[in-house]
Design an enzyme around this catalytic site. Structure first.
Site, PDB file in Angstrom:
ATOM      1  CB  CYS A   1      -0.937   0.018   1.202  1.00  0.00           C
ATOM      2  SG  CYS A   1      -2.200  -1.272   1.158  1.00  0.00           S
TER       3      CYS A   1
ATOM      4  CG  HIS B   1      -5.876   2.186  -0.538  1.00  0.00           C
ATOM      5  ND1 HIS B   1      -4.704   2.744  -1.006  1.00  0.00           N
ATOM      6  CD2 HIS B   1      -5.496   1.113   0.226  1.00  0.00           C
ATOM      7  CE1 HIS B   1      -3.678   2.047  -0.562  1.00  0.00           C
ATOM      8  NE2 HIS B   1      -4.129   1.055   0.183  1.00  0.00           N
TER       9      HIS B   1
ATOM     10  CB  CYS C   1      -0.749   0.523   7.656  1.00  0.00           C
ATOM     11  SG  CYS C   1      -2.347   0.456   6.818  1.00  0.00           S
TER      12      CYS C   1
ATOM     13  N   GLY D   1       1.223  -3.969   4.008  1.00  0.00           N
ATOM     14  CA  GLY D   1       1.051  -5.405   4.153  1.00  0.00           C
ATOM     15  C   GLY D   1       2.317  -6.089   4.652  1.00  0.00           C
TER      16      GLY D   1
END
Length: 401
Positions: A91, A357, A387, A389
Site C-alpha cells: 500500500c 485507495h 500502513c 502489508g
C-alpha cells in the site's frame, strides 16, 4: 546533499474499482501516461531533462506488468532517454516511489525525476499477483499469516476500539471528503480523464458516499467475521494469546474503498527550478520505512513516522497536518493515539474510506493532498504515512519553501 524540491503534484480522479466504474474502460498504462502528459504540459518540460520515472504498482502483472513505468513513458511520448522503474511496497508503493525519486535528486544522481503510482483495481483485481507470504503454507505458518481484515479487527480488539468508534470515524471521513469537493479543494492537483475524442470520462472521485450516517453503517454486517471463523481468528490469537476473542468491527463502510487511479509528483533540484522558472512548492525533509509485527500488520505508520521525525530532528508537535492512509478506521485511530495527534490535524479532507485507495498510487495522491492544504492554510509542514502489508510502514515529511 541536494534538496529534493517538489514542483508539482498531479492525480486522476478515483473511479470505482469494478466493471461498472467509470475508469474500467481505461487501461492502467493510459492512466499513468495521462498523469505524465499533464506533468509535462503544466510545467512546460523538455522531457529529455527528466532522468527517471518511478511508479508504484502493487499488482504488476498482466496489463500492469512488464515495468509499467517505462511503458507509460513511451505511451506519453516522453523522450526515449527517460527511464522508468516499477516498485512494490504494497500500500505504500506510491509514497515509496516518491521517496526513491527524491533520493535520486538528493544524492545528485538525478536532476529531475517523477515519483508516483498507478493501480487499476477494476481490471487487475486485489490479490492478483499472489505471493509466498499468503500462498505457501510453510511461509504463512511461520509468519502467523492472517488476511489484512483480520489484522484490522485484531488491532481494534487489542486497543479497545468499538464498532461505534470505527463507524464514527468513517462518517467523519465521508463528511470531510464531501466538503472538500464542494469547496474545490482538490482542483490544483486533479486532472480529468478524457477519451480519445477529448470528452470527459471522469472528473470527480466517484466512490464517495456523502449521505453516510451512523445508522446506515450500523446496518452493515462485519466483513471479516466469517473469514475469522474459518481459522484465521485462531491464528491471530496464537500470536496474541492475551486476546480471548476478536471483535469483528470492520466492514465496507469503515474500510478503504477499492478504486482505480494514478498520480505523479515532479521532484528536482535548484538547477532545474532555475532552468524552467519553476517555483518549488515544498522540499522533502526526510523519509523512512520500517518493518513491524506481521500478524497485526497495521501498526507501522506510527513507527515509520517516528523514524522520519527523528531523521528530521522534529517531534510530532512540529507537524502542521498529517495524511494517513485510511486502510481501516482502526489504523488511523491507533496512529492518532500512538503519536498523541488530534483528529483536527489528520486527514482534514477525508481519506481512503470516503475517496478510495488505488493501492500503488495512494501514497503519491495523499502527498499532493496535504501539500495543497498546507498552501491553502498557509502552514509549513506535513507528514504522510501508510500502513503496509506483511507488517511495515512508510512515512515522508515535507516542508513548504
Amino acid at each position: 546533499m541536494n534538496e529534493a524540491l517538489i514542483f508539482d503534484t498531479v492525480r486522476t480522479p478515483r473511479g470505482k474499482g469494478k466493471k461498472s466504474g467509470s475508469l474500467n474502460e481505461v487501461a492502467p498504462v493510459q492512466l499513468a501516461a495521462k498523469v505524465l502528459k499533464s506533468i509535462e504540459s503544466r510545467n512546460n518540460l523538455n522531457t529529455e531533462d527528466v532522468d527517471d520515472v518511478v511508479l508504484g504498482c502493487v499488482h504488476p502483472i498482466g496489463e500492469q506488468g512488464a515495468d509499467i513505468a517505462r511503458t507509460a513513458v513511451l505511451e506519453a511520448e516522453w523522450h526515449q532517454t527517460v527511464s522508468g522503474v516499477q516498485v512494490d511496497r504494497f500500500c505504500a508503493s506510491g509514497l515509496e516511489a516518491v521517496n526513491i525519486a527524491a533520493a535520486q535528486v538528493m544524492s545528485g544522481q538525478a536532476s529531475l525525476s517523477v515519483g508516483g503510482g498507478v493501480e487499476s483495481m477494476s481490471r487487475v483485481p486485489l490479490g492478483s499477483s499472489g505471493g509466498a507470504w499468503m500462498a505457501d503454507p510453510t511461509v504463512a505458518y511461520n509468519s502467523y499469516f492472517v488476511p489484512q481484515g483480520i489484522s484490522a479487527d485484531l488491532l481494534a480488539t487489542k486497543y479497545n476500539y468499538s464498532r461505534n468508534d470505527v463507524d464514527s470515524y468513517a462518517v467523519s471521513s465521508q463528511k470531510r471528503a464531501s466538503e472538500a469537493w464542494k469547496n474545490n479543494k482538490f482542483k490544483n492537483s486533479i486532472i480529468p480523464v478524457k477519451d480519445q475524442n477529448d470528452l470527459p470520462i471522469l472528473e470527480v472521485d466517484e466512490y464517495m458516499r456523502p449521505n453516510t450516517t451512523m445508522q446506515s453503517l450500523g446496518a452493515l454486517e462485519p466483513s471479516f467475521e466469517k473469514m475469522g471463523k474459518y481459522g484465521f481468528d485462531d491464528v491471530a490469537i496464537l500470536k496474541y494469546p492475551e486476546i480471548e476473542a476478536i471483535k469483528h468491527v470492520h466492514h465496507a463502510g469503515n474500510s478503504s474503498g477499492i478504486v482505480d487511479g494514478a498520480a505523479g509528483v515532479l521532484i528536482g533540484n535548484k538547477e532545474m527550478a532555475d532552468k524552467y522558472n519553476l517555483k518549488p512548492r515544498a522540499k522533502i525533509r526526510s523519509f523512512a520505512s520500517i518493518g513491524s509485527e506481521p500478524t497485526i500488520m497495521l501498526t507501522g505508520p506510527a513507527d515509520s513516522a517516528e523514524k522520519a521525525l527523528k531523521k528530521a530532528n522534529m517531534n510530532a508537535s512540529d507537524i502542521d497536518l498529517f495524511e494517513m492512509n485510511e486502510a481501516f478506521a482502526a489504523v488511523v485511530l491507533r496512529f492518532m493515539e500512538a503519536l498523541n495527534v488530534d483528529h483536527s490535524k489528520v486527514n482534514v479532507n477525508g481519506g481512503a474510506i470516503a475517496l478510495g485507495h488505488p493501492l500503488g498510487a495512494t501514497g503519491a495522491i495523499i502527498l499532493g493532498t496535504v501539500l495543497d492544504e498546507l498552501e491553502r492554510r498557509n502552514l509549513s509542514t506535513g507528514l504522510i504515512t501508510l500502513c503496509v502489508g506483511a507488517g511495515m510502514g512508510t512515512a515522508t515529511i515535507i516542508e513548504r519553501v
